[in-house]
Design an enzyme around this catalytic site. Structure first.
Site, PDB file in Angstrom:
ATOM      1  N   HIS A  92      67.620  13.587  -8.126  1.00 48.71           N
ATOM      2  CA  HIS A  92      66.114  13.611  -7.939  1.00 48.71           C
ATOM      3  C   HIS A  92      65.562  13.581  -9.374  1.00 48.71           C
ATOM      4  O   HIS A  92      65.845  14.687 -10.079  1.00 48.71           O
ATOM      5  CB  HIS A  92      65.912  14.799  -7.275  1.00 48.71           C
ATOM      6  CG  HIS A  92      64.190  14.576  -6.893  1.00 48.71           C
ATOM      7  ND1 HIS A  92      63.466  15.450  -7.239  1.00 48.71           N
ATOM      8  CD2 HIS A  92      63.388  13.744  -6.217  1.00 48.71           C
ATOM      9  CE1 HIS A  92      62.126  15.163  -6.884  1.00 48.71           C
ATOM     10  NE2 HIS A  92      62.322  14.195  -6.322  1.00 48.71           N
ATOM     11  N   GLU A 103      67.652   8.971  -8.681  1.00 48.47           N
ATOM     12  CA  GLU A 103      66.304   8.410  -8.576  1.00 48.47           C
ATOM     13  C   GLU A 103      65.176   8.734  -9.281  1.00 48.47           C
ATOM     14  O   GLU A 103      65.533   9.597 -10.415  1.00 48.47           O
ATOM     15  CB  GLU A 103      65.793   9.410  -7.196  1.00 48.47           C
ATOM     16  CG  GLU A 103      64.507   9.079  -6.675  1.00 48.47           C
ATOM     17  CD  GLU A 103      63.360   9.929  -6.644  1.00 48.47           C
ATOM     18  OE1 GLU A 103      62.275   9.635  -6.191  1.00 48.47           O
ATOM     19  OE2 GLU A 103      63.398  10.677  -7.840  1.00 48.47           O
ATOM     20  N   ASP A 145      60.801   7.517 -10.891  1.00 51.42           N
ATOM     21  CA  ASP A 145      59.358   7.478 -10.253  1.00 51.42           C
ATOM     22  C   ASP A 145      58.925   6.326 -11.135  1.00 51.42           C
ATOM     23  O   ASP A 145      59.139   6.709 -12.467  1.00 51.42           O
ATOM     24  CB  ASP A 145      58.435   8.493 -10.123  1.00 51.42           C
ATOM     25  CG  ASP A 145      59.291   9.775  -9.437  1.00 51.42           C
ATOM     26  OD1 ASP A 145      59.451   9.301  -7.915  1.00 51.42           O
ATOM     27  OD2 ASP A 145      59.926  10.578  -9.936  1.00 51.42           O
ATOM     28  N   HIS A 149      56.590  10.846 -13.003  1.00 53.56           N
ATOM     29  CA  HIS A 149      56.256  11.173 -11.697  1.00 53.56           C
ATOM     30  C   HIS A 149      54.684  11.159 -11.171  1.00 53.56           C
ATOM     31  O   HIS A 149      54.216  10.685 -10.287  1.00 53.56           O
ATOM     32  CB  HIS A 149      56.958  12.539 -11.199  1.00 53.56           C
ATOM     33  CG  HIS A 149      56.697  12.847  -9.574  1.00 53.56           C
ATOM     34  ND1 HIS A 149      55.450  13.681  -9.337  1.00 53.56           N
ATOM     35  CD2 HIS A 149      57.188  12.524  -8.531  1.00 53.56           C
ATOM     36  CE1 HIS A 149      55.426  13.925  -8.053  1.00 53.56           C
ATOM     37  NE2 HIS A 149      56.519  13.271  -7.256  1.00 53.56           N
ATOM     38  N   GLU A 190      61.495   4.452  -6.911  1.00 56.66           N
ATOM     39  CA  GLU A 190      60.393   4.951  -6.368  1.00 56.66           C
ATOM     40  C   GLU A 190      59.213   4.401  -6.819  1.00 56.66           C
ATOM     41  O   GLU A 190      58.703   4.871  -8.158  1.00 56.66           O
ATOM     42  CB  GLU A 190      60.272   6.596  -6.042  1.00 56.66           C
ATOM     43  CG  GLU A 190      59.105   6.862  -5.084  1.00 56.66           C
ATOM     44  CD  GLU A 190      58.652   8.160  -4.670  1.00 56.66           C
ATOM     45  OE1 GLU A 190      59.654   9.152  -5.025  1.00 56.66           O
ATOM     46  OE2 GLU A 190      57.582   8.549  -4.365  1.00 56.66           O
TER      47      GLU A 190
HETATM   48  O1  G3P Z   1      62.324   9.732  -3.397  1.00 56.32           O
HETATM   49  C1  G3P Z   1      62.366  11.229  -2.860  1.00 56.32           C
HETATM   50  C2  G3P Z   1      61.299  11.954  -3.718  1.00 56.32           C
HETATM   51  O2  G3P Z   1      61.316  11.852  -5.053  1.00 56.32           O
HETATM   52  C3  G3P Z   1      60.026  11.693  -2.985  1.00 56.32           C
HETATM   53  O3  G3P Z   1      59.039  12.579  -3.435  1.00 56.32           O
HETATM   54  O4  G3P Z   1      56.859  13.465  -5.031  1.00 56.32           O
HETATM   55  O5  G3P Z   1      59.712  13.760  -5.537  1.00 56.32           O
HETATM   56  O6  G3P Z   1      58.498  11.555  -5.687  1.00 56.32           O
HETATM   57  P1  G3P Z   1      58.524  12.971  -5.115  1.00 56.32           P
HETATM   58 MG    MG Z   2      60.304  10.564  -6.598  1.00 54.50          MG
END
Ligand code: G3P
Ligand code: MG
Length: 236
Positions: free
Chosen positions: A10, A37, A39, A52, A105
């Site tokens: 993450h 993952e 953002d 993020h 994401e």
């Molecule tokens: O994609 C999983 C997670 O990253 C979603 O929430 O706020 O951490 O981007 P966030």
């Molecule tokens: Mg995320």
């Protein structure tokens, strides 16, 4: 069908390095993870910044809205431990170098959804290699997923949810999603079964406790997002 590993890093390995930086993605790979993952936000000069929050202040020494900045405004910022905010192309290069699968994401950006996906498409078409799995595109924003379905139809899509609303299956079906990504606090064995029996992969975020991870795997979850704190070492 897409194949995902049991753990996805993450924001890289956000518990060990500044989140969403190249060193964080490297740290996840060093720990043996095969997928990460990240953002993404579209910048003012139509580039993709890996960060993020829309506001720069939590994770960098900058201020203001990342979508209002040009790449040149962002390049001098410190995203932690002297690390820059990566641009998306740099992460593609790193995925190639470290043989990493990628969950992208897409953060919400009202009115700019198609432009965001168009820029993403251009970069993936130019640089994403055939030997890596197709990136999984996810978003909480259904307009962003709709743009992804239209402009990048061959890429798998994941519907991100805080909780599971009554209409989740209709939304997922309309957007031709392959996976449902839910906050782990809001999921249980019966919801995982429901998602999987409907033909979707079930993913949960963000799990940093090995006991919770084992319980979710026992319940049939396909994959978990984790910040990879040292406590998770025993189950990596
Ligand atoms: O994609 C999983 C997670 O990253 C979603 O929430 O706020 O951490 O981007 P966030
Ligand atoms: Mg995320």
């Amino acid at each position: 069908m897409i194949t995902l590993p049991k753990l996805i890093g993450h924001r890289g390995a956000a518990a060990r390095a500044p989140e969403n930086t190249l060193v964080s993605f490297e740290a996840a790979a060093d720990l043996g993870l095969t997928w990460i993952e990240l953002d993404l936000y579209l910048t003012a000069d139509s580039n993709l910044a890996v960060i993020h929050d829309r506001n720069l202040s939590r994770t960098t020494n900058g201020t203001g809205d990342v979508t209002k900045k040009k790449t040149s405004d962002l390049s001098s910022l410190d995203a932690g431990n002297g690390q820059p905010i990566p641009i998306f192309k740099e992460v593609i290069d790193l995925c190639i170098k470290r043989d990493l699968g990628l969950n992208i994401e897409l953060k919400d950006n009202i009115g700019m959804e198609r432009e965001t996906v168009r820029v993403l498409r251009n970069l993936l078409e130019a640089y994403w290699p055939e030997n890596l799995p197709l990136p999984l595109i996810s978003s909480f924003d259904t307009t962003m997923l709709k743009a992804s379905k239209s402009l990048l139809p061959h890429l798998p899509r994941g519907l991100l949810l805080e909780d599971i609303p009554p209409n989740w299956a209709t939304t997922a079906q309309k957007l031709s999603c392959k996976s449902i990504h839910v906050n782990h606090h809001k999921i249980d064995e019966s919801k995982i079964r429901l998602i999987r029996e409907a033909g979707y992969l079930a993913l949960a975020y963000t799990v940093n406790d090995p006991g919770i991870a084992e319980k979710l795997w026992h319940w049939g979850i396909d994959s978990l997002f984790t910040d990879l704190p040292p406590a998770m070492d025993r189950i990596i």
